[in-house]
Enzyme design. Structure first.
Site, PDB file in Angstrom:
ATOM      1  N   LYS A 155       0.955  -1.103   0.040  1.00 23.67           N
ATOM      2  CA  LYS A 155      -0.202   0.057  -0.069  1.00 23.67           C
ATOM      3  C   LYS A 155       0.828   1.167   0.052  1.00 23.67           C
ATOM      4  CE  LYS A 155      -3.620   2.444   2.674  1.00 23.67           C
ATOM      5  NZ  LYS A 155      -4.535   2.392   3.835  1.00 23.67           N
TER       6      LYS A 155
ATOM      7  N   GLU B 268      10.563  -4.669   4.644  1.00 20.78           N
ATOM      8  CA  GLU B 268      10.711  -5.882   4.081  1.00 20.78           C
ATOM      9  C   GLU B 268      10.446  -6.341   2.746  1.00 20.78           C
ATOM     10  OE1 GLU B 268       9.097  -4.931   6.722  1.00 20.78           O
ATOM     11  OE2 GLU B 268       9.109  -6.474   8.393  1.00 20.78           O
TER      12      GLU B 268
ATOM     13  N   GLY C   2      -4.862  -1.932   5.073  1.00 14.50           N
ATOM     14  CA  GLY C   2      -3.992  -3.075   4.353  1.00 14.50           C
ATOM     15  C   GLY C   2      -4.737  -4.279   4.753  1.00 14.50           C
ATOM     16  N   ARG C   3      -5.300  -4.558   5.880  1.00 13.99           N
ATOM     17  CA  ARG C   3      -5.787  -5.833   6.374  1.00 13.99           C
ATOM     18  C   ARG C   3      -7.239  -5.963   5.715  1.00 13.99           C
ATOM     19  NH1 ARG C   3      -4.574  -2.572  10.349  1.00 13.99           N
ATOM     20  NH2 ARG C   3      -6.483  -1.727  11.909  1.00 13.99           N
TER      21      ARG C   3
ATOM     22  N   GLU D  52      -4.717  -6.745  14.856  1.00 11.30           N
ATOM     23  CA  GLU D  52      -4.346  -5.439  14.299  1.00 11.30           C
ATOM     24  C   GLU D  52      -5.575  -4.225  14.115  1.00 11.30           C
ATOM     25  OE1 GLU D  52      -2.601  -4.289  10.381  1.00 11.30           O
ATOM     26  OE2 GLU D  52      -0.698  -4.707  11.437  1.00 11.30           O
TER      27      GLU D  52
ATOM     28  N   HIS E  30      -4.758 -33.213  18.015  1.00  5.98           N
ATOM     29  CA  HIS E  30      -3.514 -34.144  18.507  1.00  5.98           C
ATOM     30  C   HIS E  30      -2.334 -33.266  19.061  1.00  5.98           C
ATOM     31  CE1 HIS E  30      -5.459 -38.027  17.005  1.00  5.98           C
ATOM     32  NE2 HIS E  30      -5.792 -36.915  16.117  1.00  5.98           N
TER      33      HIS E  30
ATOM     34  N   LYS F 276       9.216  -0.516  14.018  1.00  3.04           N
ATOM     35  CA  LYS F 276      10.038  -0.088  12.753  1.00  3.04           C
ATOM     36  C   LYS F 276      11.037   0.981  12.883  1.00  3.04           C
ATOM     37  CE  LYS F 276       5.621  -0.953   9.999  1.00  3.04           C
ATOM     38  NZ  LYS F 276       4.752  -0.147   9.044  1.00  3.04           N
TER      39      LYS F 276
HETATM   40  O1  F6P Z   1       3.318  -2.836   9.940  1.00  2.00           O
HETATM   41  C1  F6P Z   1       1.826  -3.036   9.501  1.00  2.00           C
HETATM   42  C2  F6P Z   1       1.325  -2.861   8.219  1.00  2.00           C
HETATM   43  O2  F6P Z   1       1.453  -1.407   8.217  1.00  2.00           O
HETATM   44  C3  F6P Z   1       0.144  -3.414   8.223  1.00  2.00           C
HETATM   45  O3  F6P Z   1      -0.910  -2.707   8.618  1.00  2.00           O
HETATM   46  C4  F6P Z   1       0.219  -3.638   6.483  1.00  2.00           C
HETATM   47  O4  F6P Z   1      -0.916  -4.585   6.132  1.00  2.00           O
HETATM   48  C5  F6P Z   1       1.551  -4.224   6.345  1.00  2.00           C
HETATM   49  O5  F6P Z   1       1.978  -3.366   7.261  1.00  2.00           O
HETATM   50  C6  F6P Z   1       2.220  -3.817   4.910  1.00  2.00           C
HETATM   51  O6  F6P Z   1       2.119  -2.540   4.607  1.00  2.00           O
HETATM   52  P1  F6P Z   1       2.176  -2.083   2.934  1.00  2.00           P
HETATM   53  O7  F6P Z   1       1.132  -2.932   2.283  1.00  2.00           O
HETATM   54  O8  F6P Z   1       2.111  -0.496   2.849  1.00  2.00           O
HETATM   55  O9  F6P Z   1       3.697  -2.755   2.681  1.00  2.00           O
END
Ligand code: F6P
Length: 556
Positions: free
Chosen positions: A206, A212, A266-267, A352, A383, A511
């Site tokens: 987003k 990452e 995002g979620r 979240e 199990h 972060k």
């Molecule tokens: O760090 C949390 C977050 O902002 C989530 O809310 C989001 O889904 C995820 O990181 C990834 O964010 P992006 O789509 O901006 O890379």
């Protein structure tokens, strides 16, 4: 805007009294006294079926819980969401994922939102059709066969969960991979298995700034350029983002970018261009069914009375256990292997969204909010950790989720799967008394002293609550309805708790600190430990002492 705390609500006081009166009632006897309990405490919505009869409730509980929802303004807040008001107050954003699945002819709020959504969907359709037909060619003229989604959090969990859940309907000529972790071992294990000439990378973010994702995308780009040259990026990389500038700065042509908007959390984004891998997997029509299932649940949520409203009931039952019984977790138990990534998906959605201790007006909440969401597929969990669910000291409500239609292959397994699912909820509810255990052991001829010693260990208290959700078939429509069910459940709980379910400030501190720590790990000279606690500084020093000398692939 000041709202009285949940604890001060009249309806909450009534629930506390009611809880005191009925908490000791045994579900076993509630069932024995009332053969109509199942038909009364169950309902159909948007093609899904919910059995909530195995809960520690009587009819009055639902009445009181719905009164609480009314007192907390669930109906009004729901309308504000659908109308596109900026209910995400800390980020001053609307929350309009429902508009992503509203049928053609306008968004949920009737504004240009609908037209924007349709325009992106059309571009996604065109692109995915070309890839699926083999008409979108890689730089060396070959059709694409591998799709690698690079993203994390909401840009990863939804597409991965849905692509896996709908595995049997996937395009046979495409394989799908999801890279999220910055740990190199994910990418390192995958890249040698891929043919760069036939691989498509989707960089989904987003913000297009998540550390990452950016690092994984850079490594993937370097790999592709190393094999096929820089010109190949245009045929092998597409982006999904709200940040056009950052996408083009990365080197992806804006023509290969699928956009979405800040009003999609995002979620909550699997319905947007973030769902591109899902569309590639099941086709545009299948993706349309996925949206239609969610929309059917939206319509139910918006129109059904609270007492017969599936997401509202799930939410209120969750509040009943969280705030009256003090349950701190909720276990998600899909009895369907292809839903294996659902617990992880719901973990982000719920934790979240509602893992907050500050109310909308900035005050500290006085009652617990989101429980810890966890789980795994049945029958594996049986199990492993189900022992604790049956006989442990924690009361853990469980959501059982399964699919009725028998798969074409190895159909005999399905009845065993369903039997286990239904038996587990029955065992949790019913339990087994020490007297029943003793009778059984006596019938087997066991000596009385041995029976007396064993009976307490082999008895089950029961009275452990669960919901069971049935999908008729694992179709895109049913999956869409299921995810939307949980989205609205989380929404209702957030409203009752008086928190903002749509921001996530809690992830920011880690972060920010990671940037400083990473700088210290990479520094060529001994870093000053200023500002760091001695534990963190000590760990950094140990890592530096064991680090390999920087190689050419390390970022500067
Ligand atoms: O760090 C949390 C977050 O902002 C989530 O809310 C989001 O889904 C995820 O990181 C990834 O964010 P992006 O789509 O901006 O890379």
């Amino acid at each position: 805007m000041h709202q009285p705390s949940l604890q001060d609500c009249l309806a909450f006081h009534a629930l506390q009294l009611h809880h005191r009166a009925i908490a000791g009632r045994q579900m076993r006897s509630l069932f024995a006294d009332d053969p109509a309990r199942f038909s009364r405490l169950s309902l159909d919505a948007a093609g899904l079926f919910l059995d909530y009869s195995k809960n520690r409730i009587v009819d009055e509980t639902i009445t009181l819980l719905c009164a609480l929802a009314r007192e907390r303004g669930v109906g009004a807040q729901r309308e504000r969401m659908f109308a596109g008001e900026k209910i995400n107050t800390t980020e001053e954003r609307a929350v309009l994922h429902v508009a992503l699945r509203a049928p053609h002819a306008g968004g949920a709020d009737g504004s240009e939102v609908g037209a924007q959504v349709q325009a992106v969907l059309m571009r996604m359709r065109d692109f995915s059709d070309r890839v699926r037909r083999g008409a979108w060619l890689g730089a060396s003229g070959k059709a694409l066969t591998s799709v690698v989604n690079i993203g994390i959090g909401g840009s990863f969990l939804g597409p991965k969960m849905a692509c896996h859940a709908l595995r049997k309907q996937r395009h046979p000529g495409l394989d799908f991979h999801f890279i999220s972790n910055v740990d190199a071992s994910e990418l390192d294990a995958l890249l040698p298995r891929l043919d760069p000439h036939t691989t498509l990378f989707i960089v989904a973010s987003k913000t297009f700034s998540t550390a990452e994702t950016m690092m994984n995308a850079q490594s993937a780009r370097a790999w592709l350029v190393g094999h096929c040259g820089a010109a190949a990026i245009a045929r092998h990389f597409v982006a999904v983002s709200t940040n056009r500038e950052a996408v083009t700065a990365f080197g992806i042509d804006a023509a290969n970018m699928f956009g979405f908007w800040d009003w999609v959390g995002g979620r909550y984004s699997v319905w947007s261009a973030v769902g591109l891998p899902v569309m590639l997997a099941i086709g545009a029509d299948g993706f349309g069914q996925f949206l239609a299932g969610a929309h059917a649940m939206d319509t139910h949520f918006r129109t059904a009375p609270l007492e017969a409203n599936m997401p509202v009931l799930l939410a209120l039952l969750g509040i009943w256990y969280r705030n009256l019984f003090g349950c701190s977790t909720l276990s998600i138990a899909p009895y369907w292997q292809d839903l294996q990534y659902l617990p992880g998906y719901l973990q982000q959605l719920d934790m979240e969204s509602n893992g907050k201790h500050v109310a909308l007006d900035g005050s500290t909440v006085t009652l617990a909010t989101a429980p810890v969401i966890w789980g795994d597929v049945g029958t594996n969990g049986q199990h492993a950790y189900f022992q604790l669910l049956h006989q442990g000291t924690e009361l853990v409500p469980v959501d059982f989720i399964t699919v009725l239609q028998e798969p074409k292959q190895l159909g005999a397994h399905h009845k065993a799967l369903l039997a286990n699912c239904f038996a587990q909820s029955a065992a949790l509810m019913r339990g087994r008394t020490a007297g029943e255990v003793a009778d059984e052991l006596r019938a087997q001829g066991m000596a009385a002293d041995r029976i007396a010693a064993l009976a307490p260990h082999r008895a089950f208290d029961g009275n452990r609550p669960s919901n069971t959700i049935l999908l008729p078939e694992m179709t895109p429509h049913a999956l869409g309805a299921l995810i939307a069910l949980y989205e609205h459940k989380v929404f209702v709980q957030g409203v009752v708790w008086g928190i903002n379910s749509f921001d996530q400030w809690g992830v920011e501190l880690g972060k920010a600190l990671a940037k400083d720590v990473e700088a210290a790990l990479r520094a060529t000279a001994e870093p000053a430990a200023a500002g760091q606690d001695c534990s963190t500084a000590g760990l950094v020093a140990r890592a530096r002492a064991s680090a390999a000398p920087a190689d050419a692939t390390d970022p500067p």
